[in-house]
Design a protein around this motif. Structure first.
Motif, PDB file in Angstrom:
ATOM      1  N   ASN A  21      46.314  27.436  33.673  1.00  0.00           N
ATOM      2  CA  ASN A  21      47.616  26.533  33.235  1.00  0.00           C
ATOM      3  C   ASN A  21      48.788  27.515  33.490  1.00  0.00           C
ATOM      4  OD1 ASN A  21      47.699  30.006  32.903  1.00  0.00           O
ATOM      5  ND2 ASN A  21      46.589  29.781  31.076  1.00  0.00           N
ATOM      6  N   ASP A  22      49.728  27.440  32.568  1.00  0.00           N
ATOM      7  CA  ASP A  22      51.824  28.149  33.602  1.00  0.00           C
ATOM      8  C   ASP A  22      51.571  29.083  34.271  1.00  0.00           C
ATOM      9  OD1 ASP A  22      51.601  25.507  31.981  1.00  0.00           O
ATOM     10  OD2 ASP A  22      52.227  26.394  30.358  1.00  0.00           O
ATOM     11  N   PHE A  23      50.380  30.334  33.806  1.00  0.00           N
ATOM     12  CA  PHE A  23      50.263  31.866  34.198  1.00  0.00           C
ATOM     13  C   PHE A  23      49.327  32.269  34.957  1.00  0.00           C
ATOM     14  CE2 PHE A  23      51.921  32.262  29.745  1.00  0.00           C
ATOM     15  CZ  PHE A  23      52.583  32.274  29.756  1.00  0.00           C
ATOM     16  N   VAL A  24      48.620  31.166  35.962  1.00  0.00           N
ATOM     17  CA  VAL A  24      47.569  31.562  36.549  1.00  0.00           C
ATOM     18  C   VAL A  24      46.900  30.541  36.698  1.00  0.00           C
ATOM     19  CG1 VAL A  24      45.513  32.245  35.010  1.00  0.00           C
ATOM     20  CG2 VAL A  24      45.794  33.197  36.710  1.00  0.00           C
ATOM     21  N   ARG A  25      46.102  30.243  38.247  1.00  0.00           N
ATOM     22  CA  ARG A  25      45.072  29.156  38.989  1.00  0.00           C
ATOM     23  C   ARG A  25      43.685  30.407  39.252  1.00  0.00           C
ATOM     24  NH1 ARG A  25      47.541  26.608  43.173  1.00  0.00           N
ATOM     25  NH2 ARG A  25      46.149  28.592  44.697  1.00  0.00           N
ATOM     26  N   LEU A  26      43.096  30.270  38.454  1.00  0.00           N
ATOM     27  CA  LEU A  26      41.792  30.862  38.809  1.00  0.00           C
ATOM     28  C   LEU A  26      41.237  30.233  39.519  1.00  0.00           C
ATOM     29  CD1 LEU A  26      41.282  32.471  35.045  1.00  0.00           C
ATOM     30  CD2 LEU A  26      42.136  32.906  37.767  1.00  0.00           C
ATOM     31  N   GLN A  27      40.176  30.640  40.783  1.00  0.00           N
ATOM     32  CA  GLN A  27      38.821  29.397  40.737  1.00  0.00           C
ATOM     33  C   GLN A  27      37.679  31.256  41.983  1.00  0.00           C
ATOM     34  OE1 GLN A  27      39.597  27.080  44.267  1.00  0.00           O
ATOM     35  NE2 GLN A  27      42.018  28.082  45.056  1.00  0.00           N
TER      36      GLN A  27
ATOM     37  N   HIS B 121      49.152  33.478  40.430  1.00  0.00           N
ATOM     38  CA  HIS B 121      49.594  33.794  39.168  1.00  0.00           C
ATOM     39  C   HIS B 121      51.419  33.466  39.468  1.00  0.00           C
ATOM     40  CE1 HIS B 121      46.885  37.504  38.949  1.00  0.00           C
ATOM     41  NE2 HIS B 121      47.271  37.067  37.476  1.00  0.00           N
ATOM     42  N   SER B 122      51.443  32.675  38.610  1.00  0.00           N
ATOM     43  CA  SER B 122      52.901  31.724  38.596  1.00  0.00           C
ATOM     44  C   SER B 122      54.042  32.632  38.840  1.00  0.00           C
ATOM     45  CB  SER B 122      52.868  30.142  37.685  1.00  0.00           C
ATOM     46  OG  SER B 122      52.617  31.561  36.446  1.00  0.00           O
ATOM     47  N   ASP B 123      55.123  32.012  38.633  1.00  0.00           N
ATOM     48  CA  ASP B 123      56.460  33.070  39.055  1.00  0.00           C
ATOM     49  C   ASP B 123      56.717  32.920  36.994  1.00  0.00           C
ATOM     50  OD1 ASP B 123      56.583  32.659  41.895  1.00  0.00           O
ATOM     51  OD2 ASP B 123      57.949  31.230  41.920  1.00  0.00           O
ATOM     52  N   LYS B 124      56.482  31.994  36.674  1.00  0.00           N
ATOM     53  CA  LYS B 124      56.526  32.273  35.458  1.00  0.00           C
ATOM     54  C   LYS B 124      55.603  33.809  34.380  1.00  0.00           C
ATOM     55  CE  LYS B 124      55.903  30.137  30.694  1.00  0.00           C
ATOM     56  NZ  LYS B 124      57.661  30.078  30.175  1.00  0.00           N
ATOM     57  N   PHE B 125      54.853  33.776  35.250  1.00  0.00           N
ATOM     58  CA  PHE B 125      53.531  34.654  34.717  1.00  0.00           C
ATOM     59  C   PHE B 125      53.927  36.277  35.362  1.00  0.00           C
ATOM     60  CE2 PHE B 125      50.494  38.008  35.318  1.00  0.00           C
ATOM     61  CZ  PHE B 125      49.707  37.685  34.262  1.00  0.00           C
ATOM     62  N   LYS B 126      54.826  36.106  36.562  1.00  0.00           N
ATOM     63  CA  LYS B 126      55.433  37.301  37.247  1.00  0.00           C
ATOM     64  C   LYS B 126      56.769  37.906  36.728  1.00  0.00           C
ATOM     65  CE  LYS B 126      52.903  36.973  41.152  1.00  0.00           C
ATOM     66  NZ  LYS B 126      53.175  36.249  43.273  1.00  0.00           N
TER      67      LYS B 126
ATOM     68  N   ASP C 224      57.502  36.603  33.113  1.00  0.00           N
ATOM     69  CA  ASP C 224      57.851  37.107  31.644  1.00  0.00           C
ATOM     70  C   ASP C 224      57.116  37.757  31.318  1.00  0.00           C
ATOM     71  OD1 ASP C 224      59.422  35.031  31.811  1.00  0.00           O
ATOM     72  OD2 ASP C 224      58.603  33.407  31.061  1.00  0.00           O
ATOM     73  N   VAL C 225      55.492  38.176  32.336  1.00  0.00           N
ATOM     74  CA  VAL C 225      54.624  38.477  31.058  1.00  0.00           C
ATOM     75  C   VAL C 225      54.227  39.870  32.070  1.00  0.00           C
ATOM     76  CG1 VAL C 225      51.645  38.587  31.138  1.00  0.00           C
ATOM     77  CG2 VAL C 225      53.614  36.542  30.594  1.00  0.00           C
ATOM     78  N   TYR C 226      54.071  40.434  33.927  1.00  0.00           N
ATOM     79  CA  TYR C 226      53.574  41.371  34.278  1.00  0.00           C
ATOM     80  C   TYR C 226      53.972  40.934  36.202  1.00  0.00           C
ATOM     81  CZ  TYR C 226      50.143  45.342  35.601  1.00  0.00           C
ATOM     82  OH  TYR C 226      49.797  45.694  36.368  1.00  0.00           O
ATOM     83  N   ALA C 227      55.267  41.662  36.437  1.00  0.00           N
ATOM     84  CA  ALA C 227      55.613  41.349  37.474  1.00  0.00           C
ATOM     85  C   ALA C 227      54.808  42.468  38.981  1.00  0.00           C
ATOM     86  CB  ALA C 227      57.060  42.323  37.882  1.00  0.00           C
ATOM     87  N   GLU C 228      53.929  43.086  38.099  1.00  0.00           N
ATOM     88  CA  GLU C 228      53.479  44.248  39.928  1.00  0.00           C
ATOM     89  C   GLU C 228      51.803  43.421  39.816  1.00  0.00           C
ATOM     90  OE1 GLU C 228      54.765  46.239  40.948  1.00  0.00           O
ATOM     91  OE2 GLU C 228      57.026  46.173  39.950  1.00  0.00           O
ATOM     92  N   VAL C 229      51.766  42.061  38.477  1.00  0.00           N
ATOM     93  CA  VAL C 229      50.202  41.559  39.644  1.00  0.00           C
ATOM     94  C   VAL C 229      49.993  41.245  40.440  1.00  0.00           C
ATOM     95  CG1 VAL C 229      51.156  39.427  38.422  1.00  0.00           C
ATOM     96  CG2 VAL C 229      48.995  39.821  38.364  1.00  0.00           C
ATOM     97  N   LYS C 230      48.477  41.363  41.256  1.00  0.00           N
ATOM     98  CA  LYS C 230      48.662  40.862  42.434  1.00  0.00           C
ATOM     99  C   LYS C 230      47.701  40.122  41.742  1.00  0.00           C
ATOM    100  CE  LYS C 230      51.063  44.443  43.856  1.00  0.00           C
ATOM    101  NZ  LYS C 230      52.067  44.815  44.563  1.00  0.00           N
ATOM    102  N   ASP C 231      48.353  39.055  42.998  1.00  0.00           N
ATOM    103  CA  ASP C 231      47.256  37.543  43.608  1.00  0.00           C
ATOM    104  C   ASP C 231      46.307  38.375  44.803  1.00  0.00           C
ATOM    105  OD1 ASP C 231      48.809  36.687  42.064  1.00  0.00           O
ATOM    106  OD2 ASP C 231      50.216  35.125  44.036  1.00  0.00           O
ATOM    107  N   GLY C 232      44.979  37.154  44.829  1.00  0.00           N
ATOM    108  CA  GLY C 232      43.845  37.679  45.268  1.00  0.00           C
ATOM    109  C   GLY C 232      42.457  37.609  44.345  1.00  0.00           C
ATOM    110  N   TRP C 233      41.098  37.819  45.450  1.00  0.00           N
ATOM    111  CA  TRP C 233      39.912  37.676  45.386  1.00  0.00           C
ATOM    112  C   TRP C 233      39.632  39.136  44.959  1.00  0.00           C
ATOM    113  CZ3 TRP C 233      37.600  33.583  45.549  1.00  0.00           C
ATOM    114  CH2 TRP C 233      37.624  32.620  46.137  1.00  0.00           C
ATOM    115  N   TYR C 234      39.213  38.999  43.175  1.00  0.00           N
ATOM    116  CA  TYR C 234      38.515  39.871  42.752  1.00  0.00           C
ATOM    117  C   TYR C 234      37.138  40.152  42.406  1.00  0.00           C
ATOM    118  CZ  TYR C 234      43.316  41.226  41.674  1.00  0.00           C
ATOM    119  OH  TYR C 234      44.789  41.290  41.710  1.00  0.00           O
TER     120      TYR C 234
END
Length: 223
Positions: free
Chosen positions: A112-118, A153-158, A160-170
């Motif tokens: 979606n506009d905020f994140v891509r999940l695989q 995560h998209s730049d929009k998410f970082k 408008d929502v959560y600047a400290e969020v980390k991309d990667g595998w969880y």
């Protein structure tokens, strides 16, 4: 919101919004069947459709290996989808009473506009029922687990929502859903018309989607 809670929330919504029932088989009508082509649509948190194929192995007990592709309706084809590869094994075969186990490996993609999940996950199901040549009815229960998920995560998410969020595998310890319900079908010539209906609940037995039910209509072509 702490990042761990955010990940669990996103994974739960992701799995619930991209689920679809496994292919139903009339186990009393497969003697001359080698291939099954399958199509279905239904309500499973959202309206979704699915296409699949199953191949019967040459084995002492009936085993079908299968592949399935499903996606929500009304979206760009490559945005959100789920693929499954696995098998269905008939473990109990007593006259009209049959019981089978189904296991699948799953790859899902959601964006979606905020994140891509695989996500890579697994599904384990079992069903038991009464099967005749022209109809069947069965109860089933299953568990769908998201094993590992990549977040981008998209730049929009970082912004408008959560600047400290980390991309990667969880690899969250939670992120699975139980489902239970029933299935029924009518068989005419080479065709099976199937219906599956039931309920979905999260692994913690507390959370559930806004619409905690599923409904799926399917058509098998045996050849």
């Amino acid at each position: 919101m702490k990042q761990s809670k955010y990940i669990l929330l996103v994974l739960s919504l992701f799995i619930l919004s991209n689920a679809l029932r496994a292919q139903s088989i009339n186990w009393n009508n497969i003697e001359t069947t080698k291939h099954i082509a399958h199509a279905s649509f239904g309500l499973d948190y959202s309206v979704a459709y699915s296409l699949g194929y199953a191949y019967k192995l040459d084995s002492k007990i009936p085993i079908f290996v299968n592949a399935n592709f499903s996606k929500p309706a009304g979206e760009t084809i490559i945005d959100d989808f789920k693929t499954k590869i696995g098998a269905q094994v008939l473990l109990l075969n007593q006259n009209s009473f049959k019981a089978a186990i189904i296991f699948n490996g799953i790859y899902r993609k959601y964006e979606n506009d905020f994140v891509r999940l695989q996500n890579f996950g697994s599904e384990l199901k079992g069903n038991i029922g009464y099967y005749k040549k022209s109809w069947f009815i069965a109860a089933d229960v299953g568990f769908d687990k998201a094993i590992v998920t990549h977040f981008k995560h998209s730049d929009k998410f970082k912004k408008d929502v959560y600047a400290e969020v980390k991309d990667g595998w969880y690899e969250p310890a939670t992120g699975g859903n139980f489902n239970y319900g029933g299935q029924a079908g009518f068989s005419i010539s080479k065709f099976d018309l199937t219906l599956s209906i039931g309920k979905v609940i999260a692994q913690d037995f507390k959370s559930e989607p806004e619409l905690p039910f599923y409904l799926s209509l399917g058509l098998n072509v045996r050849f």
